[in-house]
Design a protein around this motif. Structure first.
Motif, mmCIF file in Angstrom:
data_model
loop_
_atom_site.group_PDB
_atom_site.id
_atom_site.type_symbol
_atom_site.label_atom_id
_atom_site.label_comp_id
_atom_site.label_asym_id
_atom_site.label_seq_id
_atom_site.Cartn_x
_atom_site.Cartn_y
_atom_site.Cartn_z
ATOM 1 N N LEU A 59 0.827 -1.216 0.000
ATOM 2 C CA LEU A 59 0.000 0.000 0.000
ATOM 3 C C LEU A 59 0.860 1.265 0.000
ATOM 4 O O LEU A 59 0.531 2.237 -0.678
ATOM 5 C CB LEU A 59 -0.947 0.001 1.201
ATOM 6 N N PHE A 60 1.972 1.253 0.741
ATOM 7 C CA PHE A 60 2.865 2.408 0.765
ATOM 8 C C PHE A 60 3.456 2.667 -0.624
ATOM 9 O O PHE A 60 3.495 3.810 -1.084
ATOM 10 C CB PHE A 60 3.992 2.211 1.788
ATOM 11 N N VAL A 61 3.908 1.604 -1.287
ATOM 12 C CA VAL A 61 4.505 1.743 -2.625
ATOM 13 C C VAL A 61 3.469 2.266 -3.622
ATOM 14 O O VAL A 61 3.746 3.199 -4.395
ATOM 15 C CB VAL A 61 5.123 0.405 -3.094
ATOM 16 N N ILE A 62 2.277 1.679 -3.599
ATOM 17 C CA ILE A 62 1.215 2.123 -4.519
ATOM 18 C C ILE A 62 0.834 3.573 -4.223
ATOM 19 O O ILE A 62 0.690 4.390 -5.141
ATOM 20 C CB ILE A 62 -0.016 1.201 -4.418
ATOM 21 N N HIS A 87 -4.012 6.742 -0.497
ATOM 22 C CA HIS A 87 -3.072 7.322 0.464
ATOM 23 C C HIS A 87 -3.658 7.258 1.880
ATOM 24 O O HIS A 87 -2.931 6.975 2.836
ATOM 25 C CB HIS A 87 -2.741 8.768 0.084
ATOM 26 N N ALA A 88 -4.948 7.494 2.022
ATOM 27 C CA ALA A 88 -5.593 7.421 3.341
ATOM 28 C C ALA A 88 -5.546 5.997 3.887
ATOM 29 O O ALA A 88 -5.242 5.792 5.072
ATOM 30 C CB ALA A 88 -7.033 7.907 3.239
ATOM 31 N N ILE A 89 -5.807 5.027 3.036
ATOM 32 C CA ILE A 89 -5.752 3.620 3.463
ATOM 33 C C ILE A 89 -4.324 3.243 3.839
ATOM 34 O O ILE A 89 -4.082 2.613 4.877
ATOM 35 C CB ILE A 89 -6.302 2.697 2.356
ATOM 36 N N SER A 90 -3.366 3.640 3.018
ATOM 37 C CA SER A 90 -1.956 3.367 3.301
ATOM 38 C C SER A 90 -1.531 4.008 4.620
ATOM 39 O O SER A 90 -0.831 3.386 5.428
ATOM 40 C CB SER A 90 -1.079 3.886 2.159
ATOM 41 N N SER A 91 -1.955 5.235 4.843
ATOM 42 C CA SER A 91 -1.612 5.929 6.092
ATOM 43 C C SER A 91 -2.196 5.214 7.304
ATOM 44 O O SER A 91 -1.536 5.121 8.353
ATOM 45 C CB SER A 91 -2.112 7.375 6.050
ATOM 46 N N ALA A 92 -3.404 4.696 7.174
ATOM 47 C CA ALA A 92 -4.022 3.947 8.282
ATOM 48 C C ALA A 92 -3.205 2.692 8.601
ATOM 49 O O ALA A 92 -2.974 2.373 9.778
ATOM 50 C CB ALA A 92 -5.457 3.575 7.927
ATOM 51 N N PHE A 93 -2.738 1.992 7.569
ATOM 52 C CA PHE A 93 -1.890 0.825 7.788
ATOM 53 C C PHE A 93 -0.571 1.226 8.433
ATOM 54 O O PHE A 93 -0.086 0.553 9.352
ATOM 55 C CB PHE A 93 -1.626 0.097 6.461
ATOM 56 N N ASP A 94 0.033 2.330 7.967
ATOM 57 C CA ASP A 94 1.312 2.785 8.519
ATOM 58 C C ASP A 94 1.177 3.152 9.998
ATOM 59 O O ASP A 94 2.019 2.768 10.815
ATOM 60 C CB ASP A 94 1.858 3.975 7.729
ATOM 61 N N VAL A 95 0.132 3.874 10.332
ATOM 62 C CA VAL A 95 -0.085 4.274 11.729
ATOM 63 C C VAL A 95 -0.311 3.041 12.601
ATOM 64 O O VAL A 95 0.240 2.931 13.699
ATOM 65 C CB VAL A 95 -1.264 5.273 11.839
ATOM 66 N N THR A 96 -1.096 2.093 12.100
ATOM 67 C CA THR A 96 -1.338 0.858 12.846
ATOM 68 C C THR A 96 -0.036 0.104 13.074
ATOM 69 O O THR A 96 0.229 -0.395 14.173
ATOM 70 C CB THR A 96 -2.349 -0.032 12.088
#
Length: 145
Positions: A59-62, A87-96
């Motif tokens: 998700l970060f790469v995409i 980007h919002a979905i990727s950010s949620a995964f990163d924060v988690t």
């Protein structure tokens, strides 16, 4: 579990971590999270799912690619707008992921709120792996744990 930081983590320059996070536009953040997670998964029972890690990285790469493509084609705002969702979905995964690593480092350190090695949630949310590395370095320097 109190195996100690020395059995799991290594000292690294906080300044280097900061500079690389900025210069790589966050890519080094993902690399450091991956390294911390790998070290935690190899040396403790506090595992973080490999599937979750892979999903967060993909998700970060995409997300990064779509944002860069959107900015390169800034004249077409629909491209940039469409990348905001991923980007919002990727950010949620990163924060988690950051929270998961933070919680496991606190468990490994045996730290509770107010302890010297406790990773404060607010500071962690701002400085991420830079703060984590700082606290790991503190723990390794004191050889308390």
């Amino acid at each position: 579990m109190k195996r100690g930081f020395a059995d799991i983590f290594k000292t690294d320059s906080v300044l280097k971590t900061l500079v690389l996070c900025v210069l790589t536009i966050g890519s080094y953040l993902i690399y450091k999270l991956y390294r911390f997670t790998s070290q935690i998964n190899q040396h403790t029972e506090f595992k973080i799912s490999n599937l979750f890690i892979a999903a967060a990285i993909v998700l970060f790469v995409i997300s990064s690619g779509s944002l860069i493509y959107g900015l390169a084609n800034y004249h077409d705002l629909t491209i940039l707008k469409s990348s905001i969702g991923i980007h919002a979905i990727s950010s949620a995964f990163d924060v988690t992921w950051i929270v998961m690593v933070r919680n496991r480092i606190n468990l490994i350190a045996g730290s509770n709120k107010g302890d010297n090695l406790w990773l404060h949630p607010f500071v962690t949310s701002i400085f991420h792996v830079i703060y984590m590395q700082y606290k790991i370095n503190q723990g390794l320097a004191k050889k308390v744990i």
